[in-house]
Design a protein around this motif. Structure first.
Motif, short mmCIF file in Angstrom:
data_model
loop_
_atom_site.label_atom_id
_atom_site.label_comp_id
_atom_site.label_asym_id
_atom_site.label_seq_id
_atom_site.Cartn_x
_atom_site.Cartn_y
_atom_site.Cartn_z
N ALA A 20 38.23 41.52 43.17
CA ALA A 20 36.97 40.80 43.35
C ALA A 20 36.61 40.64 44.82
O ALA A 20 35.43 40.71 45.19
CB ALA A 20 37.08 39.43 42.68
N ALA A 21 37.61 40.48 45.68
CA ALA A 21 37.34 40.27 47.11
C ALA A 21 36.99 41.56 47.83
O ALA A 21 36.21 41.54 48.80
CB ALA A 21 38.57 39.63 47.76
N ARG A 22 37.51 42.70 47.37
CA ARG A 22 37.37 43.93 48.16
C ARG A 22 36.42 44.95 47.57
O ARG A 22 36.15 45.96 48.20
CB ARG A 22 38.75 44.57 48.31
CG ARG A 22 39.75 43.69 49.03
CD ARG A 22 40.55 44.52 49.98
NE ARG A 22 41.56 43.77 50.66
CZ ARG A 22 42.61 44.32 51.27
NH1 ARG A 22 42.76 45.63 51.22
NH2 ARG A 22 43.49 43.58 51.92
N THR A 23 35.95 44.71 46.35
CA THR A 23 35.07 45.68 45.70
C THR A 23 33.85 44.95 45.14
O THR A 23 33.74 43.73 45.23
CB THR A 23 35.79 46.42 44.56
OG1 THR A 23 35.87 45.57 43.41
CG2 THR A 23 37.19 46.87 44.97
N HIS A 24 32.95 45.72 44.54
CA HIS A 24 31.78 45.13 43.90
C HIS A 24 32.09 44.64 42.48
O HIS A 24 31.21 44.14 41.79
CB HIS A 24 30.65 46.15 43.84
CG HIS A 24 31.02 47.40 43.08
ND1 HIS A 24 31.77 48.41 43.63
CD2 HIS A 24 30.73 47.79 41.81
CE1 HIS A 24 31.93 49.37 42.73
NE2 HIS A 24 31.31 49.01 41.63
N LEU A 25 33.34 44.79 42.06
CA LEU A 25 33.73 44.38 40.71
C LEU A 25 34.05 42.88 40.67
O LEU A 25 34.44 42.29 41.68
CB LEU A 25 34.95 45.17 40.25
CG LEU A 25 34.81 46.70 40.24
CD1 LEU A 25 36.14 47.35 39.90
CD2 LEU A 25 33.74 47.13 39.26
N ALA A 26 33.93 42.31 39.50
CA ALA A 26 34.32 40.93 39.27
C ALA A 26 35.77 40.89 38.79
O ALA A 26 36.27 41.87 38.22
CB ALA A 26 33.41 40.27 38.24
N ALA A 27 36.43 39.78 39.00
CA ALA A 27 37.82 39.65 38.59
C ALA A 27 37.98 39.93 37.10
O ALA A 27 38.95 40.58 36.67
CB ALA A 27 38.34 38.26 38.94
N GLU A 28 37.00 39.47 36.30
CA GLU A 28 37.13 39.65 34.85
C GLU A 28 36.90 41.09 34.41
O GLU A 28 37.18 41.44 33.25
CB GLU A 28 36.16 38.72 34.11
CG GLU A 28 34.71 38.87 34.50
CD GLU A 28 34.31 37.92 35.61
OE1 GLU A 28 33.10 37.60 35.70
OE2 GLU A 28 35.19 37.47 36.39
N ASP A 29 36.40 41.95 35.33
CA ASP A 29 36.28 43.36 34.99
C ASP A 29 37.65 44.03 34.84
O ASP A 29 37.78 45.06 34.18
CB ASP A 29 35.47 44.11 36.06
CG ASP A 29 33.99 43.76 36.05
OD1 ASP A 29 33.48 43.41 34.96
OD2 ASP A 29 33.35 43.82 37.11
N VAL A 30 38.65 43.45 35.47
CA VAL A 30 40.02 43.95 35.32
C VAL A 30 40.59 43.31 34.06
O VAL A 30 41.01 42.15 34.05
CB VAL A 30 40.89 43.59 36.55
CG1 VAL A 30 42.31 44.12 36.36
CG2 VAL A 30 40.27 44.17 37.82
N THR A 31 40.58 44.06 32.99
CA THR A 31 40.97 43.50 31.69
C THR A 31 42.48 43.42 31.50
O THR A 31 42.96 42.67 30.67
CB THR A 31 40.37 44.33 30.54
OG1 THR A 31 40.85 45.68 30.65
CG2 THR A 31 38.84 44.32 30.62
N GLU A 32 43.21 44.22 32.29
CA GLU A 32 44.67 44.22 32.14
C GLU A 32 45.31 44.73 33.43
O GLU A 32 44.83 45.68 34.04
CB GLU A 32 45.09 45.11 30.96
CG GLU A 32 46.56 45.03 30.62
CD GLU A 32 46.91 45.86 29.39
OE1 GLU A 32 48.12 45.98 29.09
OE2 GLU A 32 45.98 46.37 28.73
N VAL A 33 46.37 44.07 33.85
CA VAL A 33 47.22 44.55 34.94
C VAL A 33 48.54 44.98 34.30
O VAL A 33 49.33 44.14 33.85
CB VAL A 33 47.45 43.47 36.01
CG1 VAL A 33 48.36 44.00 37.12
CG2 VAL A 33 46.11 43.01 36.60
N ARG A 34 48.76 46.28 34.25
CA ARG A 34 49.89 46.81 33.48
C ARG A 34 51.18 46.89 34.31
O ARG A 34 52.28 46.85 33.77
CB ARG A 34 49.53 48.19 32.93
CG ARG A 34 48.33 48.13 31.99
CD ARG A 34 47.90 49.51 31.51
NE ARG A 34 48.92 50.20 30.77
CZ ARG A 34 49.21 49.99 29.49
NH1 ARG A 34 48.54 49.07 28.80
NH2 ARG A 34 50.15 50.68 28.88
#
Length: 469
Positions: free
Chosen positions: A250-264
């Motif tokens: 969220a801090a470094r890209t245009h994506l929101a934190a919730e766009d990351v649905t899973e950290v594998r």
């Protein structure tokens, strides 16, 4: 501890990473019993080494997993630069070449490390081998006849031990072999496998984001629903927790934190380059990251590691199965350490922006000219060169002819009578003139390099005698 209470094997391999698995596969197809042990309870779960170079694809094809590598991987996507959430244009980070008869693979192939290991594990099982998980090495002793390894599950006696247990190798430290190197970049790097909801980020590009805090790259991993996230930290330390990874995105890209649905999977490291002062101590060998540690730039570490195993496997096979003198094993360090040193320099230059990811990174030009097993030249090639692929003259490819644990005596555009009969050890193949070779007689080693070359057979039988009783 009495030897009669110790499990016995011919080769003990410590560490089931790419190099350990490749070596186990190679020994299994040669009929050499090997015990492959791994400290962890399962195979490494992350993508870390995701670039398979053209030369390594050739090696994996020879080991019998070329189709699986092709099916589960894919070409590296073109880079796409972003700034303030806007596309800035594409930039291809790799030099790509069209496949040719001589070089059938022209570009890097993306395959997450966990998948490469799964593929090699499946092949090992096909060959009758297996990994012994949850088994750590706690100590070792060696003598003139073998190595006694103390494992967390008991003791093992082996003719030879190969350490493929990574950059923090327990075996290397037990032997007291130093690593000489440097910090390539003092900034720590976070690497993670993440899933990102569509259409937040497409899978058509390798997404590149700069910034004062450090670069960030998000690359789709072929054959999966995952992306590999790589992010540099010029200040501070990475937080590898799922919450930390989401906050970073969220801090470094245009994506929101919730766009990351899973950290594998997530990890962090500091890029460094280091080379073991020696690759052998008596009956113990170092291979892969246990022998050399690379910056990830340019995708060289995993590839160099697999090729270490490919070089050592056939030599162990000749000594243990075909009566070659143990001195043959000296050539492992003599051939592989200079190669590793050169590749380390290249990967460091790529990391620092001093060299592009060009054809040198494909590793097709690496070889052993002037090495201890390289004798002669003929036509277009010198002993020590990689043996090119191409039409074999009988409807197959030359790589089909070479595939397997044998030497190949190849005559090109000559009907010279040969002093060697076809055997399990040496296969003979004759073909017409082919530009990549020119005219001559070529003895192709089991690892696909030319060992001996000549315009006639003078010296051929003496050379072959080095590899059998």
């Amino acid at each position: 501890m009495e030897f009669n209470s110790v499990k016995e094997t011919e080769v003990l391999i410590v560490g089931a990473g790419p190099s350990g698995l490749a070596l186990a596969c190679d020994l299994a197809r040669r009929g050499v019993p090997a015990l492959l042990v791994e400290q962890a309870a399962a195979l490494f779960p992350g993508s870390r080494g995701k670039g398979v170079q053209p030369r390594t694809r050739e090696v994996l094809d020879d080991l019998g997993v070329g189709d699986a590598v092709r099916a589960h991987g894919g070409p590296a996507p073109v880079g796409l630069a972003w700034r303030d959430g806007k596309r800035q244009g594409e930039h291809d980070m790799f030099r790509r070449s069209a496949p040719t008869d001589a070089e059938p693979y022209g570009e890097p192939w993306l395959l997450p490390q966990w998948r490469t290991q799964e593929i090699l594990h499946a092949r090992l099982r096909e060959l009758g081998g297996e990994i012994t998980f949850s088994t750590a090495l706690t100590g070792l002793d060696q003598d003139a006849d073998g190595v006694t390894a103390r494992l967390s599950t008991g003791a093992v006696r082996a003719a030879y031990l190969v350490a493929t247990d990574g950059g923090r190798s327990t075996v290397r430290r037990a032997l007291g072999i130093p690593m000489t190197g440097e910090t390539v970049d003092p900034s720590p790097i976070l690497v993670a496998d993440v899933r990102i909801a569509e259409p937040a980020l497409d899978r058509l590009n390798w997404h590149l984001m700069g910034g004062e805090a450090g670069y960030t790259a998000i690359c789709p991993l072929p054959g999966t629903a995952d992306f590999q996230l790589v992010s540099q930290f010029k200040d501070g330390e990475p937080d590898t927790s799922p919450e930390g990874v989401r906050a970073l995105v969220a801090a470094r890209t245009h994506l929101a934190a919730e766009d990351v649905t899973e950290v594998r999977w997530a990890s962090d490291f500091r890029p460094r380059a280091a080379l073991a002062d020696r690759f052998r101590e008596g009956r113990v060998f170092l291979a892969g990251d246990a022998a050399h540690v690379h910056s990830p730039a340019g995708g060289q570490g995993l590839n160099t590691s697999v090729q270490d195993a490919y070089n050592l496997g056939w030599k162990l096979g000749q000594v243990l199965r075909h009566g070659a003198g143990a001195g043959l094993l000296d050539s492992y360090e003599e051939e592989r350490r200079p190669v590793a040193a050169g590749v380390l320099g290249m990967s460091t230059r790529i990391h620092r922006g001093q060299q592009e990811r060009g054809t040198e990174a494909q590793q097709l030009g690496l070889g052993y000219r002037g090495g201890p097993l390289s004798v002669g030249r003929a036509g277009a090639l010198e002993a020590g060169d990689r043996a090119p692929d191409g039409p074999s003259g009988d409807g197959r490819r030359l790589f089909d002819v070479f595939r397997g644990p044998h030497f190949t005596l190849l005559t090109v555009d000559t009907d010279t009578e040969l002093p060697v009969a076809e055997s399990e050890l040496v296969h003979i193949h004759r073909t017409g003139r082919y530009e990549a070779y020119g005219r001559g007689i070529f003895l192709v080693r089991p690892d696909g390099y030319i060992g001996w070359a000549g315009e006639d057979v003078t010296g051929l039988t003496g050379y072959l005698a080095r590899f059998t009783r």
